[in-house]
Design an enzyme around this catalytic site. Structure first.
Site, PDB file in Angstrom:
ATOM      1  N   GLY A  12       0.813  -1.408   0.028  1.00  0.00           N
ATOM      2  CA  GLY A  12       0.096   0.132   0.031  1.00  0.00           C
ATOM      3  C   GLY A  12       0.665   1.267  -0.058  1.00  0.00           C
ATOM      4  N   ILE A  36      -2.194  -9.017   0.658  1.00  0.00           N
ATOM      5  CA  ILE A  36      -3.130  -9.664   0.166  1.00  0.00           C
ATOM      6  C   ILE A  36      -2.582 -10.128  -1.383  1.00  0.00           C
ATOM      7  CG2 ILE A  36      -4.635  -7.867  -0.446  1.00  0.00           C
ATOM      8  CD1 ILE A  36      -5.825 -11.112   1.142  1.00  0.00           C
ATOM      9  N   ASP A  53      -3.255 -12.840   4.383  1.00  0.00           N
ATOM     10  CA  ASP A  53      -4.498 -12.092   4.553  1.00  0.00           C
ATOM     11  C   ASP A  53      -4.766 -11.685   5.954  1.00  0.00           C
ATOM     12  OD1 ASP A  53      -7.354 -11.531   4.758  1.00  0.00           O
ATOM     13  OD2 ASP A  53      -7.941 -13.271   4.006  1.00  0.00           O
ATOM     14  N   TYR A 143     -14.703   4.090   8.901  1.00  0.00           N
ATOM     15  CA  TYR A 143     -13.155   3.919   9.040  1.00  0.00           C
ATOM     16  C   TYR A 143     -12.754   4.704  10.244  1.00  0.00           C
ATOM     17  CZ  TYR A 143      -8.415   5.552   7.980  1.00  0.00           C
ATOM     18  OH  TYR A 143      -7.047   5.895   7.800  1.00  0.00           O
ATOM     19  N   LYS A 147     -11.108   3.255  13.717  1.00  0.00           N
ATOM     20  CA  LYS A 147      -9.874   3.685  14.300  1.00  0.00           C
ATOM     21  C   LYS A 147      -9.935   4.121  15.689  1.00  0.00           C
ATOM     22  CE  LYS A 147      -7.128   3.143  10.776  1.00  0.00           C
ATOM     23  NZ  LYS A 147      -6.013   2.071  10.852  1.00  0.00           N
TER      24      LYS A 147
HETATM   25  N1  SER Z   1      -6.044   9.666   4.470  1.00  0.00           N
HETATM   26  C1  SER Z   1      -7.069   9.143   5.257  1.00  0.00           C
HETATM   27  C2  SER Z   1      -8.147   9.235   4.320  1.00  0.00           C
HETATM   28  O1  SER Z   1      -8.511  10.190   3.686  1.00  0.00           O
HETATM   29  C3  SER Z   1      -7.268   9.828   6.433  1.00  0.00           C
HETATM   30  O2  SER Z   1      -6.542   9.011   7.344  1.00  0.00           O
HETATM   31  O3  SER Z   1      -9.233   8.240   4.443  1.00  0.00           O
END
Ligand code: SER
Length: 320
Positions: A12, A36, A53, A143, A147
């Protein structure tokens, strides 16, 4: 003893640059990259690589056992914009991968964990300017929810099981090597590509949307510095606020225009505007600066020069 490192999510945006930095620092054989799939050939070919994975406990554990890993950087995650399109998949990946790694540390299989958090942990009721380390956190994206919950679990595992887990709330990370995937801050990368290739850019956020941002080199430096800090200096075991700069799409457009005078921009906000509007405009990272001596090096000008130079080489475009 040299530590044996595993990066999960090494193909990534951040994982790939972290893999390179850690391989340069510790020797390539001491840094196992995993993902992955094997989409990043530079990562796959520059040292040991395994398909892992992150959602699958056995897949993670088998790799850790095979290489006698003691330190894990868990960089696999589904980001904000993609997560909104598939909330349960984001929850599944972001939470299960964290539990697998925390439980392996709790069981003594590994000794140290890095797990990234994000400015997405904050929400509309958070103070937007100089957002404090400890404040209201009511994230509105799945998301951000993963977190925030993840941060609570990290601190819980540290306090109750002595797990040495360390974390940073990354702002938007800007880089030229690998494209990001599915973030709300990604406009700040797209814009450089389009400035060089098309001399025009349609931005998916409004002109005045200020967000906290950081150049990749600073993000990598912060990550490694935090992981190398003496244990007693790491006083926050949820996640550290971290800042370098804040700017709007208009600010970034003007910074690029200094180098590409005929660059033009239009603004056409989409669903990501709502996400950006719920996030801080700037971050107070005093704790990181005090506890483990964090200092950033890149501001908007310096980053813009570097981005245009490196991407210019890639596209064969010379910038005066
Ligand atoms: N850069 C990320 C996003 O935009 C934020 O942690 O999802």
């Amino acid at each position: 003893m040299t530590s044996k490192i595993l990066i999960i999510g090494a193909c990534g945006q951040i994982g790939s640059e972290l893999a390179q930095a850690l391989r340069n620092k510790h020797g390539k054989d001491n840094v196992v990259a995993s993902d992955i799939d094997s989409r990043n050939m530079e990562v796959v070919q520059s040292g040991p690589f395994e398909i892992v994975d992150a959602k699958d406990y056995n897949s993670v554990k088998n790799c850790i056992d095979k290489y006698d890993i003691d330190t894990v950087y868990l960089m696999a995650a589904m980001l904000s914009a993609t997560g909104e399109k598939n909330p349960m998949a984001a929850w599944d990946l972001n939470m299960n991968s964290l539990f697998h790694v925390l439980n392996l540390a709790k069981d003594g299989v590994i000794k140290k964990v890095f797990w990234p958090s994000s400015i997405a942990v904050f929400g509309s009721n958070t103070p937007k300017e100089n957002t404090p380390q400890h404040t209201i956190m009511e994230p509105s994206t799945v998301y951000g929810i993963t977190k925030q919950v993840g941060e609570r679990w990290c601190e819980y595992y540290f306090k109750n099981y002595g797990v040495d887990v360390r974390s940073i709330r990354y702002p938007g990370i800007i880089s030229w090597k690998t494209l990001p995937g599915g973030g709300t801050t990604d406009y700040a990368i797209d814009i450089y590509h389009k400035a060089l290739t098309e001399k025009s850019y349609e931005c998916f956020l409004s002109a005045d949307t200020s967000l906290p941002m950081m150049f990749m080199d600073d993000a990598i430096k912060a990550t490694i510095n935090l992981m190398e800090a003496p244990e007693e200096d790491v006083k926050i075991r949820s996640s550290y606020n971290l800042a370098a700069m804040s700017f709007t799409p208009q600010d970034l457009f003007e910074a690029i225009k200094k180098h590409i005078p005929d660059f033009t921009i239009t603004f056409n906000p989409d669903f990501r505007q709502k996400i950006a509007d719920s996030w801080p405009k700037s971050i107070d990272d005093t704790s990181a600066r005090n506890d483990w001596h964090w200092q950033h090096a890149f501001d908007i000008e310096k980053m813009t020069v570097e981005m245009l130079e490196k991407l210019g080489e890639k596209y064969g475009v010379r910038i005066s």
